[in-house]
Design a protein around this motif. Structure first.
Motif, PDB file in Angstrom:
ATOM      1  N   THR A 239      -2.764  10.672   0.022  1.00 52.07           N
ATOM      2  CA  THR A 239      -2.871   9.478   0.849  1.00 52.07           C
ATOM      3  C   THR A 239      -3.229   8.273  -0.016  1.00 52.07           C
ATOM      4  O   THR A 239      -3.533   8.413  -1.210  1.00 52.07           O
ATOM      5  CB  THR A 239      -3.965   9.658   1.919  1.00 52.07           C
ATOM      6  OG1 THR A 239      -5.241   9.777   1.256  1.00 52.07           O
ATOM      7  CG2 THR A 239      -3.705  10.897   2.763  1.00 52.07           C
ATOM      8  N   LEU A 240      -3.213   7.085   0.593  1.00 45.64           N
ATOM      9  CA  LEU A 240      -3.635   5.891  -0.139  1.00 45.64           C
ATOM     10  C   LEU A 240      -5.091   6.020  -0.559  1.00 45.64           C
ATOM     11  O   LEU A 240      -5.463   5.620  -1.675  1.00 45.64           O
ATOM     12  CB  LEU A 240      -3.440   4.640   0.720  1.00 45.64           C
ATOM     13  CG  LEU A 240      -3.851   3.320   0.064  1.00 45.64           C
ATOM     14  CD1 LEU A 240      -3.021   3.030  -1.175  1.00 45.64           C
ATOM     15  CD2 LEU A 240      -3.744   2.166   1.070  1.00 45.64           C
TER      16      LEU A 240
ATOM     17  N   SER B 271       0.828  -1.207   0.000  1.00 41.03           N
ATOM     18  CA  SER B 271       0.000   0.000   0.000  1.00 41.03           C
ATOM     19  C   SER B 271       0.866   1.262   0.000  1.00 41.03           C
ATOM     20  O   SER B 271       0.537   2.249  -0.667  1.00 41.03           O
ATOM     21  CB  SER B 271      -0.938  -0.008   1.206  1.00 41.03           C
ATOM     22  OG  SER B 271      -0.216  -0.198   2.415  1.00 41.03           O
ATOM     23  N   GLY B 272       1.996   1.205   0.717  1.00 39.45           N
ATOM     24  CA  GLY B 272       2.900   2.354   0.738  1.00 39.45           C
ATOM     25  C   GLY B 272       3.540   2.606  -0.609  1.00 39.45           C
ATOM     26  O   GLY B 272       3.708   3.762  -1.029  1.00 39.45           O
TER      27      GLY B 272
ATOM     28  N   ALA C  88      -5.192   7.910  -3.635  1.00 36.26           N
ATOM     29  CA  ALA C  88      -4.755   7.087  -4.763  1.00 36.26           C
ATOM     30  C   ALA C  88      -5.885   6.182  -5.249  1.00 36.26           C
ATOM     31  O   ALA C  88      -6.087   6.010  -6.462  1.00 36.26           O
ATOM     32  CB  ALA C  88      -3.546   6.258  -4.364  1.00 36.26           C
TER      33      ALA C  88
ATOM     34  N   ILE D  10       2.283   1.807  -3.599  1.00 41.48           N
ATOM     35  CA  ILE D  10       1.263   2.355  -4.509  1.00 41.48           C
ATOM     36  C   ILE D  10       1.043   3.834  -4.212  1.00 41.48           C
ATOM     37  O   ILE D  10       1.006   4.673  -5.122  1.00 41.48           O
ATOM     38  CB  ILE D  10      -0.044   1.563  -4.360  1.00 41.48           C
ATOM     39  CG1 ILE D  10       0.142   0.130  -4.865  1.00 41.48           C
ATOM     40  CG2 ILE D  10      -1.177   2.257  -5.121  1.00 41.48           C
ATOM     41  CD1 ILE D  10      -1.024  -0.787  -4.558  1.00 41.48           C
ATOM     42  N   ARG D  11       0.903   4.166  -2.944  1.00 41.00           N
ATOM     43  CA  ARG D  11       0.711   5.570  -2.566  1.00 41.00           C
ATOM     44  C   ARG D  11       1.874   6.437  -3.029  1.00 41.00           C
ATOM     45  O   ARG D  11       1.680   7.516  -3.612  1.00 41.00           O
ATOM     46  CB  ARG D  11       0.572   5.664  -1.046  1.00 41.00           C
ATOM     47  CG  ARG D  11       0.401   7.077  -0.490  1.00 41.00           C
ATOM     48  CD  ARG D  11       0.865   7.125   0.953  1.00 41.00           C
ATOM     49  NE  ARG D  11       2.272   6.762   1.073  1.00 41.00           N
ATOM     50  CZ  ARG D  11       2.810   6.190   2.161  1.00 41.00           C
ATOM     51  NH1 ARG D  11       2.057   5.889   3.198  1.00 41.00           N
ATOM     52  NH2 ARG D  11       4.114   5.916   2.187  1.00 41.00           N
TER      53      ARG D  11
ATOM     54  N   GLU E  61      -9.337  -2.739  -2.036  1.00 38.82           N
ATOM     55  CA  GLU E  61      -9.128  -2.134  -3.357  1.00 38.82           C
ATOM     56  C   GLU E  61      -8.913  -3.214  -4.416  1.00 38.82           C
ATOM     57  O   GLU E  61      -8.378  -2.952  -5.493  1.00 38.82           O
ATOM     58  CB  GLU E  61      -7.899  -1.212  -3.337  1.00 38.82           C
ATOM     59  CG  GLU E  61      -8.058   0.009  -2.449  1.00 38.82           C
ATOM     60  CD  GLU E  61      -7.687  -0.287  -0.999  1.00 38.82           C
ATOM     61  OE1 GLU E  61      -6.635  -0.884  -0.756  1.00 38.82           O
ATOM     62  OE2 GLU E  61      -8.484   0.071  -0.113  1.00 38.82           O
TER      63      GLU E  61
ATOM     64  N   GLY F  26      -5.542  -4.717   2.052  1.00 44.92           N
ATOM     65  CA  GLY F  26      -5.491  -4.295   0.654  1.00 44.92           C
ATOM     66  C   GLY F  26      -6.596  -4.859  -0.214  1.00 44.92           C
ATOM     67  O   GLY F  26      -6.807  -4.382  -1.333  1.00 44.92           O
TER      68      GLY F  26
END
Length: 393
Positions: free
Chosen positions: A289-290, A272-273, A293, A275-276, A340, A337
């Motif tokens: 932020t995520l 997740s980090g 995104a 992707i953000r 999403e 995750g």
């Protein structure tokens, strides 16, 4: 003259052999279950099962149900079940920004829970908050706390469960932290430390997929990418305790730098980090932020869509590697995750189909959302398992 009070039941069952531990575990995971069925599951005689179960019944860990129908005429069946609150355990999931703790019964009932935010995650702070959470749960349990058999702690990374040492946790920035020893100094319970995904897989082994499936893998997507593998009747640990680290398979671009300091890891593009950060870099905005995104990807923003596509491609390839190596019946995609999942499902399935070899492509991919309460329950199962290890006579 006052009557002599009955003896206090032991906190842990007296299991002398691996066979007796296996029988009790089968009752926990499959009950209500007959002695005949336990014999079928374990390959043991009904006489052996009866001999092992008798002290468990006497000490209040197992109960005998009412007569049930039998497939063998003339042979009454009295199914065995675990006494749900005969054993309790505390489970703690350590995240980078939060601790989640639960008190769980051997019947898989969450009795109470608590959470503590972490403003930093150095070992001293984390140990202090683990102990605070455990003590709070003990207080909430009241007299039932006498049934506690252990405290399980689950942490991301390379964990030496035997010694309770966190050898390496990139998420926390730890190396060679004797977490189990430090917690045990401050709490009057046996402490077991396990990898968080492996603990979650053990929970699935006892109370989820493992009850019916002969084999499975659980892949978690979130702050990290992990995998727990269940085959041949147990969760795989490996010679060095790092089985399932698919987040560090080199399946991404060599330009991608992982939190473990290596290049090309799945986690370097799929966490997740990651992707953000990719969306932040693409938009030149470090405040995104995520959640931003995710919203951008749903709106069709090319930078965000590409970031999720890269994540799905890496995860799909990692799932194919898992299927090719282990050949599980099902791979469960879980973790925070999966909320999403629609954003990278197509890429995951395309990449899996492209790289799964032969019949491995028949492996079923399923999605299940797990909360951090579920993760903490996995840590409690690790404590229960430790309590069921055979003891010397």
């Amino acid at each position: 003259m006052s009557a002599t009070p009955p003896p206090t039941p032991p906190r842990r069952p007296k299991l002398r052999t691996t066979t007796s531990a296996e029988i009790f575990t089968r009752i926990i995971t499959h009950g209500p279950v007959s002695r005949i069925e336990i014999g079928r599951l374990t390959g043991l005689s009904q006489a052996k099962v009866t001999k092992t179960v008798s002290p468990l019944i006497r000490d209040g860990f197992v109960t005998v149900g009412e007569h049930a129908e039998s497939s063998s005429p003339g042979r009454p069946v009295y199914p065995l079940s675990v006494v749900p609150r005969s054993m309790l355990a505390i489970g703690v999931k350590v995240n980078a920004d939060e601790i989640v703790a639960v008190a769980v019964s051997i019947g898989n009932e969450v009795l109470t829970s608590t959470r503590r935010a972490l403003d930093r995650h150095d070992p001293e702070t984390v140990v202090r908050e683990i102990v605070r959470c455990a003590r709070r749960l003990i207080d909430k349990l009241g007299d039932s706390a006498d049934r506690l058999v252990g405290l399980g702690v689950s942490v991301s990374g390379d964990i030496d469960t035997g010694s309770g040492v966190v050898r390496h946790s990139p998420l926390l920035g730890w190396a060679n932290v004797p977490l189990g020893e430090q917690v045990a100094r401050q709490i009057d319970l046996p402490v077991i430390v396990d990898n968080d995904v492996r603990a979650l897989a053990r929970s699935e082994q006892w109370f989820g997929l493992g009850v019916e499936a002969e084999s499975f893998a659980i892949v978690t997507i979130g702050a990290g990418i992990g995998c727990g593998i269940y085959v041949n009747g147990d969760v795989v640990v490996g010679a060095h305790g790092v089985v399932g680290e698919i987040g560090h398979l080199p399946l991404a671009s060599p330009d991608a730098v992982c939190v473990c300091s290596r290049r090309g890891c799945v986690e370097a593009v799929a966490s997740s980090g990651a992707i953000r950060d990719a969306v932040r870099a693409g938009h030149g905005d470090a405040t995104l932020t995520l959640a931003d995104a995710v919203d951008l990807a749903h709106a069709g923003d090319r930078t965000a869509v590409d970031a999720f596509d890269r994540a799905g491609t890496a995860i799909g390839a990692a799932l194919a590697v898992t299927a090719n190596l282990v050949d599980p019946e099902v791979v469960v995609i879980a973790g925070e995750g999966v909320m999403e999942y629609d954003l990278y499902e197509r890429r995951i399935r395309e990449e899996f189909a492209a790289h799964a070899f032969g019949a491995a492509a028949n492996c079923r991919l399923a999605v299940r959302r797990h909360t951090f309460i579920d993760w903490a329950c996995g840590a409690a199962v690790a404590a229960f398992r430790d309590a069921l290890l055979p003891t010397a006579a």
